[in-house]
Design a protein around this motif. Structure first.
Motif, PDB file in Angstrom:
ATOM      1  N   SER A  98      32.795  -9.222 -80.772  1.00  0.00           N
ATOM      2  CA  SER A  98      32.497  -7.967 -80.074  1.00  0.00           C
ATOM      3  C   SER A  98      33.508  -7.694 -78.974  1.00  0.00           C
ATOM      4  CB  SER A  98      31.090  -8.026 -79.470  1.00  0.00           C
ATOM      5  OG  SER A  98      30.951  -9.151 -78.631  1.00  0.00           O
ATOM      6  N   LYS A  99      34.351  -8.667 -78.675  1.00  0.00           N
ATOM      7  CA  LYS A  99      35.357  -8.486 -77.627  1.00  0.00           C
ATOM      8  C   LYS A  99      36.661  -8.007 -78.262  1.00  0.00           C
ATOM      9  CE  LYS A  99      33.569 -11.746 -74.225  1.00  0.00           C
ATOM     10  NZ  LYS A  99      33.249 -10.683 -73.274  1.00  0.00           N
ATOM     11  N   GLY A 100      37.121  -6.839 -77.850  1.00  0.00           N
ATOM     12  CA  GLY A 100      38.319  -6.278 -78.456  1.00  0.00           C
ATOM     13  C   GLY A 100      39.464  -6.095 -77.493  1.00  0.00           C
ATOM     14  N   THR A 112      36.804  -6.230 -84.710  1.00  0.00           N
ATOM     15  CA  THR A 112      35.710  -6.218 -83.735  1.00  0.00           C
ATOM     16  C   THR A 112      34.409  -5.758 -84.378  1.00  0.00           C
ATOM     17  OG1 THR A 112      36.343  -3.978 -83.057  1.00  0.00           O
ATOM     18  CG2 THR A 112      37.229  -5.807 -81.778  1.00  0.00           C
TER      19      THR A 112
END
Length: 273
Positions: free
Chosen positions: A241-243, A261
């Motif tokens: 979820s971290k982009g 992501t």
């Protein structure tokens, strides 16, 4: 991309007791990817109409884009009705039927977006596997690849790949199995980096989807260990979820082939299978 949606509900021919129970049940949907609100509107304007079985003859004609849920007494039948629920209108049974309506008829399926649904939705994911597999198949048929991005690998038939999914989230693992299996892949799942390292000692894989944030070994650490094992030509896809640009750089430095992501769509996952 919007992965949550609220659906309007109109009642027809229900008793005040039914309406009270229904209202309390629908309030429990707040915060879910599918939420429902009972509104004082004409039935022709609602997304979903819930009507008493005895009132169907008086019900106005609904549009194909609307869902109909028929309420009947416990011992009464509901022959010919695609979606129905028995009294009393308990929240779990009502929400289960409404979820089926929006998935099967209104075609809103956040389950096909990895990382888009809560762990509490795992029961729905299991109960609607056939419907969701059919939706996966439809999405695969609609996938278009930019000719400038096409490679020999992307041009191959979407099937036959051995895939390892590593994620500490049960719902993500189940979503990935559903989507990737629907794309023709053979899918194995692991809940930790440590488990994944043991798994690749036993079997070879074509693609490894690897979550970044996990208890114990992180995805970055696991990726480094995987590459140290010289996992043949397996492609490692970091899934998180971290982009941020920093995370992308860390993923590359750890040996990942690419980085996507969450929420990740079936279309996006198909490019690696």
């Amino acid at each position: 991309m919007n992965i949550s949606k609220q659906f309007s509900v109109s009642v027809f021919g229900l008793t005040q007791r039914d309406i009270g129970m229904l209202g309390r049940g629908l309030r429990l949907s707040n915060g879910r990817t599918r939420s429902y609100v009972m509104e004082d509107i004409e039935v022709e304007e609602a997304d979903i109409v819930i009507a008493d079985a005895a009132s169907l003859d008086a019900l106005p004609r609904l549009k194909p884009s609307q869902g109909l849920v028929v309420v009947s007494d416990r011992n009464a039948g509901s022959a010919g009705q695609r979606f129905s629920v028995k009294r009393p209108l308990l929240a779990p049974r009502v929400l289960e039927v409404f979820d089926r309506v929006v998935s099967e008829q209104l075609e809103f399926t956040p389950e096909l977006m990895v990382g888009a649904v809560a762990e509490s939705d795992i029961n729905f994911l299991h109960s609607e596997k056939d419907v969701l597999k059919k939706r996966v198949s439809g999405k695969v048929q609609s996938i278009t690849i930019n000719p400038e991005e096409t490679t020999a690998e992307q041009g191959q038939e979407i099937s036959g790949k051995k895939v390892l999914v590593v994620d500490d989230s049960l719902i993500v693992r189940e979503q990935m199995k559903l989507i990737l299996g629907g794309l023709g892949a053979s899918v194995t799942t692991c809940s930790s980096g440590e488990e994944a390292l043991r798994e690749v000692d036993r079997n070879d894989y074509d693609v490894i989807f690897l979550d970044v944030i996990m208890p114990g070994l992180s995805g970055f650490e696991t990726c480094k260990e995987l590459k140290n094992k010289k996992i043949n030509d397996a492609k490692v896809v970091m899934l998180t979820s971290k982009g941020s640009p920093v995370s992308r750089v860390r993923g590359r430095l750890s040996g990942a082939n690419t980085y996507i992501t969450k929420p990740a769509s079936a279309d996006k996952l198909a490019r690696f299978i």
